[in-house]
Design a protein around this motif. Sequence first.
Motif, PDB file in Angstrom:
ATOM      1  N   VAL A 130       0.858  -1.181   0.000  1.00 44.82           N
ATOM      2  CA  VAL A 130       0.000   0.000   0.000  1.00 44.82           C
ATOM      3  C   VAL A 130       0.896   1.233   0.000  1.00 44.82           C
ATOM      4  CG1 VAL A 130      -1.755   1.241   1.340  1.00 44.82           C
ATOM      5  CG2 VAL A 130      -1.760  -1.259   1.293  1.00 44.82           C
ATOM      6  N   MET A 131       0.831   2.019  -1.053  1.00 45.26           N
ATOM      7  CA  MET A 131       1.746   3.155  -1.153  1.00 45.26           C
ATOM      8  C   MET A 131       1.269   4.374  -0.382  1.00 45.26           C
ATOM      9  SD  MET A 131       3.554   3.717  -4.833  1.00 45.26           S
ATOM     10  CE  MET A 131       3.992   2.145  -5.548  1.00 45.26           C
ATOM     11  N   ALA A 132      -0.067   4.446  -0.157  1.00 45.40           N
ATOM     12  CA  ALA A 132      -0.605   5.622   0.533  1.00 45.40           C
ATOM     13  C   ALA A 132      -0.075   5.715   1.973  1.00 45.40           C
ATOM     14  CB  ALA A 132      -2.126   5.580   0.524  1.00 45.40           C
ATOM     15  N   ASP A 133       0.495   4.635   2.491  1.00 51.74           N
ATOM     16  CA  ASP A 133       1.007   4.631   3.876  1.00 51.74           C
ATOM     17  C   ASP A 133       2.405   5.221   4.007  1.00 51.74           C
ATOM     18  OD1 ASP A 133      -1.253   3.378   4.536  1.00 51.74           O
ATOM     19  OD2 ASP A 133      -0.370   1.391   4.864  1.00 51.74           O
ATOM     20  N   ASP A 134       2.882   5.943   3.011  1.00 52.60           N
ATOM     21  CA  ASP A 134       4.238   6.510   3.065  1.00 52.60           C
ATOM     22  C   ASP A 134       5.298   5.443   3.304  1.00 52.60           C
ATOM     23  OD1 ASP A 134       3.464   9.028   2.516  1.00 52.60           O
ATOM     24  OD2 ASP A 134       3.500   9.743   4.594  1.00 52.60           O
ATOM     25  N   GLN A 135       5.191   4.345   2.610  1.00 49.07           N
ATOM     26  CA  GLN A 135       6.138   3.228   2.761  1.00 49.07           C
ATOM     27  C   GLN A 135       7.570   3.664   2.427  1.00 49.07           C
ATOM     28  OE1 GLN A 135       5.523  -0.406   2.854  1.00 49.07           O
ATOM     29  NE2 GLN A 135       3.448  -0.023   3.582  1.00 49.07           N
ATOM     30  N   ALA A 136       8.522   2.978   3.047  1.00 49.03           N
ATOM     31  CA  ALA A 136       9.926   3.254   2.747  1.00 49.03           C
ATOM     32  C   ALA A 136      10.300   2.618   1.413  1.00 49.03           C
ATOM     33  CB  ALA A 136      10.806   2.690   3.854  1.00 49.03           C
ATOM     34  N   CYS A 137      11.205   3.262   0.707  1.00 53.10           N
ATOM     35  CA  CYS A 137      11.713   2.699  -0.543  1.00 53.10           C
ATOM     36  C   CYS A 137      12.538   1.455  -0.224  1.00 53.10           C
ATOM     37  CB  CYS A 137      12.572   3.743  -1.254  1.00 53.10           C
ATOM     38  SG  CYS A 137      13.580   3.063  -2.586  1.00 53.10           S
ATOM     39  N   PRO A 138      12.253   0.320  -0.863  1.00 54.35           N
ATOM     40  CA  PRO A 138      13.030  -0.896  -0.578  1.00 54.35           C
ATOM     41  C   PRO A 138      14.505  -0.716  -0.912  1.00 54.35           C
ATOM     42  CG  PRO A 138      11.079  -1.410  -1.910  1.00 54.35           C
ATOM     43  CD  PRO A 138      11.183   0.083  -1.850  1.00 54.35           C
ATOM     44  N   HIS A 139      14.821   0.263  -1.746  1.00 57.70           N
ATOM     45  CA  HIS A 139      16.218   0.457  -2.157  1.00 57.70           C
ATOM     46  C   HIS A 139      16.963   1.415  -1.217  1.00 57.70           C
ATOM     47  CE1 HIS A 139      19.380   0.117  -5.144  1.00 57.70           C
ATOM     48  NE2 HIS A 139      19.594   1.409  -4.998  1.00 57.70           N
ATOM     49  N   CYS A 140      16.464   2.655  -1.059  1.00 54.54           N
ATOM     50  CA  CYS A 140      17.204   3.653  -0.254  1.00 54.54           C
ATOM     51  C   CYS A 140      16.645   3.821   1.158  1.00 54.54           C
ATOM     52  CB  CYS A 140      17.244   4.999  -0.970  1.00 54.54           C
ATOM     53  SG  CYS A 140      15.654   5.878  -0.988  1.00 54.54           S
ATOM     54  N   GLN A 142      14.283   5.509   2.278  1.00 59.96           N
ATOM     55  CA  GLN A 142      13.622   6.774   2.631  1.00 59.96           C
ATOM     56  C   GLN A 142      12.107   6.611   2.496  1.00 59.96           C
ATOM     57  OE1 GLN A 142      15.246  10.669   1.673  1.00 59.96           O
ATOM     58  NE2 GLN A 142      16.573   9.646   0.176  1.00 59.96           N
ATOM     59  N   SER A 143      11.358   7.267   3.387  1.00 58.30           N
ATOM     60  CA  SER A 143       9.893   7.151   3.350  1.00 58.30           C
ATOM     61  C   SER A 143       9.264   8.333   2.629  1.00 58.30           C
ATOM     62  CB  SER A 143       9.332   7.122   4.776  1.00 58.30           C
ATOM     63  OG  SER A 143       9.793   5.976   5.426  1.00 58.30           O
ATOM     64  N   GLY A 144       8.101   8.076   2.054  1.00 55.98           N
ATOM     65  CA  GLY A 144       7.291   9.166   1.513  1.00 55.98           C
ATOM     66  C   GLY A 144       7.677   9.643   0.138  1.00 55.98           C
ATOM     67  N   HIS A 145       8.518   8.895  -0.576  1.00 51.26           N
ATOM     68  CA  HIS A 145       8.932   9.347  -1.907  1.00 51.26           C
ATOM     69  C   HIS A 145       8.542   8.388  -3.023  1.00 51.26           C
ATOM     70  CE1 HIS A 145      11.218  12.710  -0.296  1.00 51.26           C
ATOM     71  NE2 HIS A 145      11.680  11.880   0.627  1.00 51.26           N
ATOM     72  N   LEU A 146       7.784   7.356  -2.684  1.00 49.92           N
ATOM     73  CA  LEU A 146       7.415   6.391  -3.732  1.00 49.92           C
ATOM     74  C   LEU A 146       6.232   6.917  -4.546  1.00 49.92           C
ATOM     75  CD1 LEU A 146       7.547   2.967  -1.858  1.00 49.92           C
ATOM     76  CD2 LEU A 146       9.311   4.007  -3.305  1.00 49.92           C
ATOM     77  N   ARG A 147       6.286   6.681  -5.840  1.00 48.48           N
ATOM     78  CA  ARG A 147       5.104   6.929  -6.682  1.00 48.48           C
ATOM     79  C   ARG A 147       4.828   5.657  -7.477  1.00 48.48           C
ATOM     80  NH1 ARG A 147       5.660  10.153 -12.342  1.00 48.48           N
ATOM     81  NH2 ARG A 147       4.498   8.329 -13.033  1.00 48.48           N
ATOM     82  N   PRO A 148       3.579   5.470  -7.896  1.00 50.12           N
ATOM     83  CA  PRO A 148       3.295   4.316  -8.756  1.00 50.12           C
ATOM     84  C   PRO A 148       4.159   4.420 -10.016  1.00 50.12           C
ATOM     85  CG  PRO A 148       1.263   5.395  -8.036  1.00 50.12           C
ATOM     86  CD  PRO A 148       2.382   6.300  -7.639  1.00 50.12           C
ATOM     87  N   ASP A 149       4.701   3.295 -10.450  1.00 54.96           N
ATOM     88  CA  ASP A 149       5.540   3.279 -11.657  1.00 54.96           C
ATOM     89  C   ASP A 149       4.630   3.117 -12.877  1.00 54.96           C
ATOM     90  OD1 ASP A 149       7.646   3.222 -13.361  1.00 54.96           O
ATOM     91  OD2 ASP A 149       8.393   1.243 -12.750  1.00 54.96           O
ATOM     92  N   ILE A 150       3.790   4.130 -13.048  1.00 54.48           N
ATOM     93  CA  ILE A 150       2.777   4.146 -14.104  1.00 54.48           C
ATOM     94  C   ILE A 150       3.074   5.344 -14.993  1.00 54.48           C
ATOM     95  CG2 ILE A 150       0.297   4.460 -14.580  1.00 54.48           C
ATOM     96  CD1 ILE A 150       0.706   1.913 -13.014  1.00 54.48           C
ATOM     97  N   VAL A 151       2.958   5.149 -16.296  1.00 56.78           N
ATOM     98  CA  VAL A 151       3.149   6.269 -17.220  1.00 56.78           C
ATOM     99  C   VAL A 151       1.847   7.065 -17.259  1.00 56.78           C
ATOM    100  CG1 VAL A 151       3.609   6.901 -19.621  1.00 56.78           C
ATOM    101  CG2 VAL A 151       4.822   4.961 -18.588  1.00 56.78           C
ATOM    102  N   TRP A 152       1.906   8.279 -16.749  1.00 54.99           N
ATOM    103  CA  TRP A 152       0.706   9.114 -16.723  1.00 54.99           C
ATOM    104  C   TRP A 152       0.603   9.952 -17.989  1.00 54.99           C
ATOM    105  CZ3 TRP A 152       2.332  10.353 -11.083  1.00 54.99           C
ATOM    106  CH2 TRP A 152       1.763   9.413 -10.225  1.00 54.99           C
ATOM    107  N   PHE A 153      -0.574  10.540 -18.180  1.00 54.49           N
ATOM    108  CA  PHE A 153      -0.762  11.396 -19.359  1.00 54.49           C
ATOM    109  C   PHE A 153       0.242  12.547 -19.307  1.00 54.49           C
ATOM    110  CE2 PHE A 153      -4.583   8.945 -19.357  1.00 54.49           C
ATOM    111  CZ  PHE A 153      -4.792   8.725 -20.714  1.00 54.49           C
ATOM    112  N   GLY A 154       0.867  12.776 -20.436  1.00 57.66           N
ATOM    113  CA  GLY A 154       1.900  13.812 -20.502  1.00 57.66           C
ATOM    114  C   GLY A 154       3.287  13.247 -20.281  1.00 57.66           C
TER     115      GLY A 154
END
Length: 236
Positions: A130-140, A142-154
């Motif tokens: 669940v990304m809305a919970d400000d999960q930590a990045c599994p790599h670095c 840090q919390s609160g910087h994840l975004r869905p890896d989805i190509v958005w419009f634009g």
Amino acid sequence: MQRDIQNIVILTGAGVSAESGVATFRGPDGLWEGHRVEDVATPEAFARDPDLVQKFYDARRAKLRTVEPNAAHRALAKLDAHWPGDLLLVTQNVDDLHERAGSKRLLHMHGELNSAWCLACDERSRFDGVMADDQACPHCQQSGHLRPDIVWFGEMPYQMERIELALAQCDLFVSIGTSGAVYPAAGFVQSARHYGAQTLEMNLDPSEGSFHFHESRKGRAGDLVPDWVAEILRDI
Ligand code: OAD
């Protein structure tokens, strides 16, 4: 149609997953009926209301755990396993049903629900939570910087160079379950034809670019795709 075919590019859209119970985008019960694209599928929406955007994709990610690949996904995986020439399955879908069915020569041009992109370290990681919970990045971490890896419009779809090269080299381009409303994917049929490929569409309704295809088959992907795969594998 299959004579002289070595290299195949297949494009899939939401229609290929519809029979698995994943909502399509357009049409009466489509995702874009309940949401405004500009509220959930743009970088501006994410900057304005990250919680709303995260919850939209969290819900879709949770839904993924409840669905299974269907006959169309399985047939395409079978084709991938047996086709001796080049084959590239380009999906616009962000679900993981093609890989769960066994497809290997696959790329997700619009990103993946099960991938997180960390805006702090720029790494992408497998993500199932669940990304809305400000999960930590599994790599670095840090919390609160994840975004869905989805190509958005634009934003620019992924791996366009690889796709263009495959389109230039294919003998057959097949489009399955996509409305042809979103570019650049909607233009692949014209690129493939430009380079001399045969083109085939399989869709429930004629897509917006239906007239560009040499052949259009109308119906459900779960019925049409297994028949087509059996047809093309018969002649190898
Ligand atoms: P759409 O919802 O626009 O179109 C789905 C197509 O599948 C329609 O033409 C339906 O007629 C067809 N369809 C529905 N059920 C089917 C079935 N059982 N068998 C075969 N066809 C069926 O979805 P896409 O074309 O995938 O982008 O949408 C393209 C992009 O627009 C998506 O990747 C998404 C969206 O905005 C992003 O989020 C970046």
